[in-house]
Design an enzyme around this catalytic site. Sequence first.
Site, PDB file in Angstrom:
ATOM      1  N   ASP A   1       0.865  -1.178   0.000  1.00  0.00           N
ATOM      2  CA  ASP A   1       0.000   0.000   0.000  1.00  0.00           C
ATOM      3  C   ASP A   1       0.901   1.227   0.000  1.00  0.00           C
ATOM      4  O   ASP A   1       1.681   1.446   0.929  1.00  0.00           O
ATOM      5  CB  ASP A   1      -0.897   0.018   1.234  1.00  0.00           C
ATOM      6  CG  ASP A   1      -1.966  -1.054   1.196  1.00  0.00           C
ATOM      7  OD1 ASP A   1      -2.350  -1.455   0.087  1.00  0.00           O
ATOM      8  OD2 ASP A   1      -2.404  -1.494   2.271  1.00  0.00           O
TER       9      ASP A   1
ATOM     10  N   ASP B   1     -13.952  -5.240  -2.081  1.00  0.00           N
ATOM     11  CA  ASP B   1     -13.782  -4.976  -0.643  1.00  0.00           C
ATOM     12  C   ASP B   1     -15.105  -5.192   0.090  1.00  0.00           C
ATOM     13  O   ASP B   1     -15.813  -4.230   0.397  1.00  0.00           O
ATOM     14  CB  ASP B   1     -13.319  -3.535  -0.415  1.00  0.00           C
ATOM     15  CG  ASP B   1     -11.974  -3.239  -1.048  1.00  0.00           C
ATOM     16  OD1 ASP B   1     -11.105  -4.121  -1.012  1.00  0.00           O
ATOM     17  OD2 ASP B   1     -11.790  -2.127  -1.570  1.00  0.00           O
TER      18      ASP B   1
END
Length: 516
Positions: free
Chosen positions: A211, A370
Amino acid sequence: MSPEEKSHCLITVSTAADILNAERLIFPGVGAFEQAMGVLSRKDFTEPLREYIQSGRPFLGICLGMQLLFEGSDENGGVEGLGIIPGRVTQFDTSLGLPVPHIGWNTLEQRRQARLLSQVGDRRVYFVHSFRATPSPENEDWVLATSHYGGDFISAVQKGEVNATQFHPEKSGAAGLDIIQSFLEPPREYIVPSANGKARGLAKRVIACLDVRANDAGDLVVTKGDQYDVRETDSEGREVRNLGAPVDLAGRYFIEGADEVTFLNITGFRDFPLGDLPMLEVLRRASEGVFVPLTVGGGIRGFTDADGRHHSALDVAAEYFRSGADKVSIGGDAVEAALEFLATGVKTGKTAIEQISWAYGAQAVVVSIDPRRVYVKDPADTARPTVHTARPGPAGERYCWWQCTVKGGREGRDIDAVELAKAVQELGAGEILLNCIDRDGRGDGFDLELVEAVSSAVTIPVIASSGAGAPQHFQEVFESTGAAAALAAGIFHRREVSIEAVKQHMSRSGIPTRTA
């Protein structure tokens, strides 16, 4: 330029004369068969390419660059190829229950000795494709190696100085670099594959995820996902949590044996994706020393810039591909595209998934999902399909479904994970990155019920994400679900678990695994 200097000159082909004057020619291919043949035709490359191949000078085709050598392909409704090798390229049979595209590290069954594969031995190489050529009596003298995925397909060809591979040597780690070196220079010896080598076939992939966002000084650093607090208090105040430099970490994971590396740009430069120069530079630098596939997500969408000029999602993706990405990951925009498609039943061709899949092939498009759990006491309490869960809810609920979210988990949408997965597959996605907000960062294992529900509902590969904390969690997800790959981030960054330890555990458990 002297003859010696000319012999070491590397150029990118831009004219037909470049092809005809080449001493060695490498023809990499990414995308769809029809678009590739169209480009060759428009640039008047078709006949010069045939002439070069038939001239007896060294040639190396890669992936689509191999497929185009055949008589034609069933892709895009049927397209004629260069006609050098007998046979047609056809799609993998999804009725066999194997995910398609065929993505990952597979073994080679070498049919005979040849210079190209002289240094490979038993090592696996990286494939990413939905269509393949099959061996036949007509092309038997061309077939150098086959691989197995629901049946044997041609993974390498060689005849005279014409060489080609279905796999990507440039993304196959040390084995792939040895293949390229063998094409460029005669090897000193031939490494014979062991008759009793390691388990054959497609390996389960272990993916390292980074990330990435800008810190307070403007530098790109590896941190945590933007649905979480990425800051921590220290003696000098609150700063973005910095777990390392993305290029350095990517290089470390390549050396440690990661099968792929994924960059998720959580800053995303969402107002101007093509202005994302720092992330593009990360990709360029990483691709110089990381010879496994690179995926990038964040900001892959169409947008209008400050001057009123529209840039399509394909424009944005193309810039990332040119910078070194092999696949792009689409998140929230995929949810909105799926909702529209389910409401209308119409494929507009305008969504990011459709545009990129059309130009580069489904294998280049990953959709990141997600979801979060929604518990119910009784299946009748919701119109959504539910599962009887082994992990009861806070009030003892024994049923659940998974609601999809956008904006880093901050907003829910009226669609469940299985429904979304089916929709994006229909739109042209080639792979699903399946996160689970409820499990991320907890380290107590993947949501096996979620992974199995989605992987059993689609015919494209599914990457399990969120929750890994120990090597046995990778074993569990591969043994209990149809996941093709598993991804982790923090445990690798913080060296709590090594990629080597994960792979050793998988190997001891009988799970097919790539070793460097």
